[in-house]
Motif scaffolding. Structure first.
Motif, mmCIF file in Angstrom:
data_model
loop_
_atom_site.group_PDB
_atom_site.id
_atom_site.type_symbol
_atom_site.label_atom_id
_atom_site.label_comp_id
_atom_site.label_asym_id
_atom_site.label_seq_id
_atom_site.Cartn_x
_atom_site.Cartn_y
_atom_site.Cartn_z
ATOM 1 N N GLY A 74 0.794 -1.214 0.000
ATOM 2 C CA GLY A 74 0.000 0.000 0.000
ATOM 3 C C GLY A 74 0.828 1.265 0.000
ATOM 4 O O GLY A 74 2.007 1.263 0.377
ATOM 5 N N ASN A 75 0.198 2.344 -0.416
ATOM 6 C CA ASN A 75 0.807 3.663 -0.366
ATOM 7 C C ASN A 75 0.516 4.264 1.013
ATOM 8 O O ASN A 75 -0.626 4.613 1.318
ATOM 9 N N LEU A 76 1.528 4.357 1.836
ATOM 10 C CA LEU A 76 1.356 4.780 3.224
ATOM 11 C C LEU A 76 0.762 6.182 3.320
ATOM 12 O O LEU A 76 -0.150 6.427 4.128
ATOM 13 N N GLN A 77 1.252 7.104 2.498
ATOM 14 C CA GLN A 77 0.766 8.476 2.564
ATOM 15 C C GLN A 77 -0.724 8.561 2.218
ATOM 16 O O GLN A 77 -1.484 9.299 2.865
ATOM 17 N N ALA A 78 -1.151 7.800 1.215
ATOM 18 C CA ALA A 78 -2.563 7.820 0.826
ATOM 19 C C ALA A 78 -3.441 7.241 1.935
ATOM 20 O O ALA A 78 -4.546 7.744 2.197
ATOM 21 N N TYR A 79 -2.964 6.204 2.597
ATOM 22 C CA TYR A 79 -3.753 5.608 3.676
ATOM 23 C C TYR A 79 -3.800 6.523 4.904
ATOM 24 O O TYR A 79 -4.825 6.611 5.580
ATOM 25 N N LEU A 80 -2.700 7.198 5.193
ATOM 26 C CA LEU A 80 -2.737 8.160 6.291
ATOM 27 C C LEU A 80 -3.740 9.266 5.999
ATOM 28 O O LEU A 80 -4.456 9.734 6.893
ATOM 29 N N ALA A 81 -3.788 9.674 4.738
ATOM 30 C CA ALA A 81 -4.773 10.689 4.353
ATOM 31 C C ALA A 81 -6.190 10.184 4.555
ATOM 32 O O ALA A 81 -7.061 10.876 5.070
ATOM 33 N N ALA A 82 -6.433 8.936 4.142
ATOM 34 C CA ALA A 82 -7.778 8.371 4.254
ATOM 35 C C ALA A 82 -8.236 8.246 5.701
ATOM 36 O O ALA A 82 -9.435 8.275 5.991
ATOM 37 N N MET A 83 -7.302 8.112 6.617
ATOM 38 C CA MET A 83 -7.655 7.991 8.033
ATOM 39 C C MET A 83 -8.293 9.252 8.577
ATOM 40 O O MET A 83 -8.926 9.233 9.630
ATOM 41 N N ALA A 84 -8.140 10.360 7.860
ATOM 42 C CA ALA A 84 -8.664 11.630 8.367
ATOM 43 C C ALA A 84 -9.823 12.148 7.530
ATOM 44 O O ALA A 84 -10.295 13.244 7.753
ATOM 45 N N VAL A 85 -10.310 11.358 6.576
ATOM 46 C CA VAL A 85 -11.393 11.790 5.702
ATOM 47 C C VAL A 85 -12.744 11.516 6.354
ATOM 48 O O VAL A 85 -12.929 10.538 7.069
#
Length: 286
Positions: free
Chosen positions: A273-284
């Motif tokens: 996975g793309n870590l940065q994209a998943y970190l972003a999704a955690m705050a959506v």
């Protein structure tokens, strides 16, 4: 509810993780169980590697559970809250600068996050002998990390000298963290927003110092990768789990070990996975 617009890195991580910044270590996704291409002439130059979009699997709509948090310190994250069979690769220090590793990451579009430590990158001192004698120690210095950056590797903060932060005052910790961010920004053109404490050791002073240096989240791990691509698990059932963050090091035989690791992960049915994209999704959609 507040919807957050996802933007390209580094703006996405800086904006998104700000919403996570109030999370305390106890409220993170899981409990901490520590334990060649030519370099561009300008630090800010970035060739065409990004034209195909960011590497790695992107989170699906509704896949990642939001994280509840309180307070104003950076969150401590050791895994991503997802049920999808996806794991995340991270690599620390910077001693062994194997060009074969860059080639794999670039050619196979593998998503990985590097936590650079200045003394390792610049080959000041002696690397950990655990992996055996190195062949490429300090071979490219920051030029090597520019190659990684141009292969879409996110370069983050791992201090200047790799101390045990628990033994340092808050001011001393701040010098280590802020100093590292300043060097990375100078050499690579972007200030880190993620921080990994050496040995996984941190305290409240670490989080306060990190926040003052512009760090948005502290990243730990759930499993380490040993020489030969062997995965050392930190859970009783000794297996990969969805959302695991794996920790590698820039050690000898890196290219070969990395190839073994990636093949092993894929054989077990996991995606990278793309870590940065998943970190972003955690705050959506808060």
């Amino acid at each position: 509810m507040r919807a957050l617009k996802i933007m390209p890195r580094p703006a996405a991580v800086a904006c998104v993780l700000a919403l996570l910044a109030a999370c305390t270590p106890a409220e993170t996704a899981s409990v901490h169980r520590p334990g060649t291409t030519s370099a561009p002439s300008s630090p800010s130059a970035r060739p065409e590697a990004t034209r195909h979009g960011p590497p790695g699997e992107q989170p699906r709509t509704g896949e990642v559970r939001p994280v509840e948090h309180a307070g104003d310190l950076p969150p401590v994250i050791s895994s991503i809250p997802t049920r999808r069979k996806v794991v995340f690769l991270t690599i620390d220090d910077g001693w062994e600068q194997d060009p074969g590793f860059v080639k794999q990451v670039r050619d196979q579009r593998i998503s990985i996050t590097a936590f650079a430590m200045r003394d390792a990158v610049e080959a000041k001192g002696t690397p950990d002998p655990a992996g055996g004698p190195g062949k490429y120690v300090g071979a490219g210095k920051w030029g090597y990390f520019r190659q990684l950056r141009n292969a879409d590797v996110a370069i983050e903060n791992h201090t200047l000298t790799h101390p045990n932060l628990r033994l340092l005052s808050q001011d001393a910790q701040r010098r280590e963290i802020c100093g590292s961010s300043q060097v990375i920004r100078k050499e690579l053109g972007a200030r880190p927003t993620l921080f990994r404490p050496p040995f996984g050791n941190y305290n409240t002073d670490t989080l306060r110092a990190a926040k003052s240096c512009g760090i948005e989240a502290v990243l730990l791990w759930t499993a380490t990768v040993q020489p030969g691509g062997k995965i050392a698990y930190q859970v009783p059932d000794k297996r990969l789990r969805p959302g695991d963050i794996l920790l590698l090091h820039f050690r000898p035989n890196l290219a070969g070990d990395f190839r073994i690791l990636v093949n092993k992960i894929k054989r077990r049915g996991f995606e990278l996975g793309n870590l940065q994209a998943y970190l972003a999704a955690m705050a959506v959609d808060r």
